[in-house]
Scaffold this active site. Structure first.
Site, PDB file in Angstrom:
ATOM      1  N   GLU A  33       0.850  -1.196   0.000  1.00  0.00           N
ATOM      2  CA  GLU A  33       0.000   0.000   0.000  1.00  0.00           C
ATOM      3  C   GLU A  33       0.882   1.241   0.000  1.00  0.00           C
ATOM      4  OE1 GLU A  33      -2.307   2.867  -0.211  1.00  0.00           O
ATOM      5  OE2 GLU A  33      -3.341   0.928  -0.210  1.00  0.00           O
ATOM      6  N   LYS A  50     -19.784   9.752   6.559  1.00  0.00           N
ATOM      7  CA  LYS A  50     -20.920   9.357   7.401  1.00  0.00           C
ATOM      8  C   LYS A  50     -20.805   9.963   8.792  1.00  0.00           C
ATOM      9  CE  LYS A  50     -21.874   7.145   3.763  1.00  0.00           C
ATOM     10  NZ  LYS A  50     -21.210   7.630   2.529  1.00  0.00           N
ATOM     11  N   GLY A 182     -25.977  13.777  -9.426  1.00  0.00           N
ATOM     12  CA  GLY A 182     -27.051  13.348  -8.532  1.00  0.00           C
ATOM     13  C   GLY A 182     -27.022  11.876  -8.222  1.00  0.00           C
ATOM     14  N   GLU A 204     -28.260  17.221 -11.894  1.00  0.00           N
ATOM     15  CA  GLU A 204     -28.122  15.866 -12.426  1.00  0.00           C
ATOM     16  C   GLU A 204     -28.539  15.874 -13.885  1.00  0.00           C
ATOM     17  OE1 GLU A 204     -27.667  12.270 -13.667  1.00  0.00           O
ATOM     18  OE2 GLU A 204     -26.884  12.852 -11.692  1.00  0.00           O
ATOM     19  N   HIS A 452     -44.053  -3.354  16.578  1.00  0.00           N
ATOM     20  CA  HIS A 452     -44.855  -2.134  16.456  1.00  0.00           C
ATOM     21  C   HIS A 452     -44.639  -1.289  17.713  1.00  0.00           C
ATOM     22  CE1 HIS A 452     -48.325   0.468  15.657  1.00  0.00           C
ATOM     23  NE2 HIS A 452     -48.638   0.304  16.939  1.00  0.00           N
TER      24      HIS A 452
END
Length: 474
Positions: A33, A50, A182, A204, A452
Site C-alpha cells: 500500500e 458518514k 445526482g 443531475e 410495532h
C-alpha cells in the site's frame, strides 16, 4: 527475489479483506500500500462522510425540535474545527484497528508502490523497500481502487472547485455550493451542506436523481430534498464553470433548454469515479484495461482475469460489481478463499444492498421494477408510504417502502427487489437483503411478525399485502 503465497496490491476495503481472510486460511500474505491502509473508504469516503452526515443529522434534529416539537432549542453555531476533530478521531481509531488486525493476522504490510513485472511478480518502486522484488506462489490480487472522475477543462483546486475526495477537507463551510452529479455521493454531499447552513443547488444530467435506482426512489428522494429547501435540477447540464477569487460562476442548461447562471462559493464535482491503474504495469503481466479503464475478470465466479493467478477486487472491476465498500469485502473473501483452494459461492451482486445516507436516506436491494420487467418477469408491485405507520408519523419525513415481486397466485411470489426511502432506512435494508438473497416469497416473509411501532413494520405490511393478507393495504 522474495516469495510468499499471495500478494495484494492495494490496502483499501477489497485489499485488506483479501489479506485478512487469506492469512486466516494459513496463507502467507504481502500487502503493498503506497498510502494508508483502509483506502478511500476509511480516509476520504465512507467513514468520514458518514461521521459528518451524523453531525448534520444532529443539526437537523435541533431545528426539528424547535419547529415541530416545541422544544425551545437554538443552534448557536457549528464549530468546524471541533467537528472535524471528532471525525478525524473516528477515522484514526478505525485506521489503527485495521493496522492492528493485519499485524495480528501475520500479514506483512509493505509501504510503497508496486509494479507488476510478470503474472505473479512485482517490484516495489517507492518506500523503505524500494527495489525489492516479490513472487506470489498462489496469486496476485489487484485492489488499487479508484479516484474521482473530473471533467475536461475543470481542474479541482481543493477550495473553489472540489471533488468528493477533498470536499470534506476543504477549508471551512461554504455559504453556497453547487453539487454536480445526482448519484449517491452528490446527493449525500448536497444533504450535508444544506444541513450545515449552505444554499445548495444539486444538478443531475439524467431525468432523475439516483438514475440507477428504481424510478420511485428518485421521485421520493427528490421530493424529500426539495421539501428541505435544496434546489434539485434534473435533466440539467453544466455548460460553463469559471472560478474567480470569491467563488465560481456556473452556467447550466435546464431540462427545458433554458440557460441559467449561478454564483456559488464552491462547486463540488461528483460525477463518478475511475479505476486507478497508472503505474501498475498491467502490460507486463499480459493484462489490459477495457475501454472504461476497468480490469475485467474472465471468470466472475473466481474474479480471476484471463491471466491465471491474477485476480481483481473492488473498484477496478466493471459492472455488475457495484463499486461499494461492502461489495469489496465480499469480493475479498471470495478471492482469498479461491486462492486457498476452497470453492466459495460467487458474489450475488443483485443481493448486495445499495444505500444513500442523505436525509431522507435511500436503501435498495434486488431488481428495480423496470429491471424486473425488462428481464421478462411478470411482477406485482406494492408501495406503502412510511407515514402510513405510526412511527413514520413520529419521524415526519415521508418516504416509502416499495416491493417488487413475481406475480404468482394469491400468496405472492418470489421477492425480486425492495426499495426504501425515509429516515434510518439504511438500518432497515438488512432484512430485505436476506429476503432477496434467499429467494424468499412474500408469503414466507409475511408469516414473521414485525415489531410495532417501528418503521420496519411497513416492510412487513407490504409483504402481507403481497401475500393477500394486508391489514392496511389492499
Amino acid at each position: 527475489m522474495h516469495e510468499t503465497d499471495v500478494i495484494v496490491i492495494g490496502g483499501g476495503t477489497g485489499g485488506y479483506s483479501t489479506a485478512l481472510r487469506a492469512a486466516a486460511l494459513g496463507l502467507g500474505v504481502v500487502l503493498v500500500e503506497r498510502d494508508l491502509v483502509g483506502g478511500t473508504c476509511l480516509h476520504r469516503g465512507c467513514v468520514p462522510s458518514k461521521a459528518m452526515l451524523h453531525a448534520a443529522e444532529l443539526v437537523d434534529g435541533i431545528v426539528e425540535a424547535r419547529e415541530r416539537w416545541g422544544v425551545k432549542a437554538t443552534l448557536e453555531s457549528v464549530d468546524w474545527s471541533a467537528l472535524t476533530a471528532t471525525r478525524d478521531d473516528i477515522v484514526s481509531r478505525n485506521h489503527r484497528g485495521v493496522e492492528g488486525r493485519l499485524t495480528h493476522a501475520g500479514v506483512r504490510v509493505v509501504r510503497g508502490s508496486a509494479t507488476l513485472t510478470g503474472p505473479r511478480t512485482i517490484r516495489i518502486g517507492t518506500g523503505a523497500e524500494a527495489g525489492t522484488a516479490w513472487r506470489a506462489r498462489r496469486g496476485v490480487v489487484l485492489a488499487t481502487g479508484s479516484r474521482p472522475r473530473t471533467l475536461p477543462g475543470l481542474e479541482p483546486d481543493g477550495v473553489r472547485v472540489v471533488t468528493s475526495d477533498d470536499a470534506l477537507f476543504a477549508p471551512g463551510l461554504p455559504g453556497s455550493v453547487v453539487v454536480l452529479g445526482g448519484g449517491a455521493i452528490g446527493v449525500e454531499y448536497a444533504s450535508l451542506h444544506h444541513s450545515m447552513g449552505a444554499e445548495v443547488t444539486l444538478l443531475e444530467a439524467a431525468d432523475r436523481l439516483l438514475p440507477l435506482e428504481d424510478a420511485d426512489v428518485g421521485r421520493h428522494l427528490t421530493r424529500g430534498l426539495k421539501k428541505r429547501g435544496i434546489d434539485v435540477l434534473t435533466g440539467a447540464r453544466l455548460t460553463e464553470a469559471d472560478p474567480y477569487d470569491g467563488g465560481v460562476r456556473v452556467v447550466l442548461r435546464t431540462a427545458r433548454g433554458e440557460t441559467r447562471t449561478l454564483e456559488t462559493e464552491r462547486l463540488l464535482v461528483a460525477v463518478g469515479r475511475v479505476p486507478v491503474t497508472d503505474g501498475l504495469g498491467l502490460a507486463a503481466a499480459g493484462l489490459a484495461t477495457d475501454a472504461r479503464g476497468f480490469v475485467a475478470p474472465a471468470d466472475w465466479s473466481r474474479l480471476e482475469t484471463a491471466v491465471p493467478g491474477v485476480h481483481v477486487v473492488g473498484d477496478l472491476l466493471p459492472p455488475p460489481s457495484l463499486g461499494l465498500a461492502h461489495a469489496s469485502f465480499a469480493e475479498g473473501l471470495l478471492v482469498a478463499e479461491t486462492l486457498a483452494g476452497l470453492a466459495p459461492r460467487p458474489v450475488d451482486y443483485a443481493a448486495v444492498p445499495r444505500v444513500t445516507y442523505s436525509s431522507p436516506q435511500t436503501a435498495s436491494v434486488g431488481l428495480t421494477e423496470a429491471g424486473a420487467r425488462e428481464l421478462g418477469h411478470r411482477v406485482r408491485v406494492v408501495t406503502m408510504p412510511l407515514t402510513a405507520t405510526a412511527k413514520g408519523m413520529v419521524h415526519g419525513q415521508g418516504g416509502m417502502v416499495k416491493v417488487v415481486a413475481e406475480a404468482a397466485g394469491m400468496d405472492g411470489g418470489r421477492v425480486l427487489g425492495v426499495h426504501l426511502v425515509g429516515p434510518h432506512v439504511s438500518e432497515m435494508i438488512a432484512e430485505s437483503q436476506l429476503v432477496v438473497g434467499w429467494d424468499a416469497e412474500a408469503a414466507d416473509v409475511a408469516q414473521h411478525v414485525h415489531p410495532h411501532p417501528t418503521l420496519s413494520e411497513a416492510v412487513g405490511e407490504v409483504m402481507l399485502a403481497l401475500a393477500g393478507r394486508g391489514l392496511h393495504q389492499p
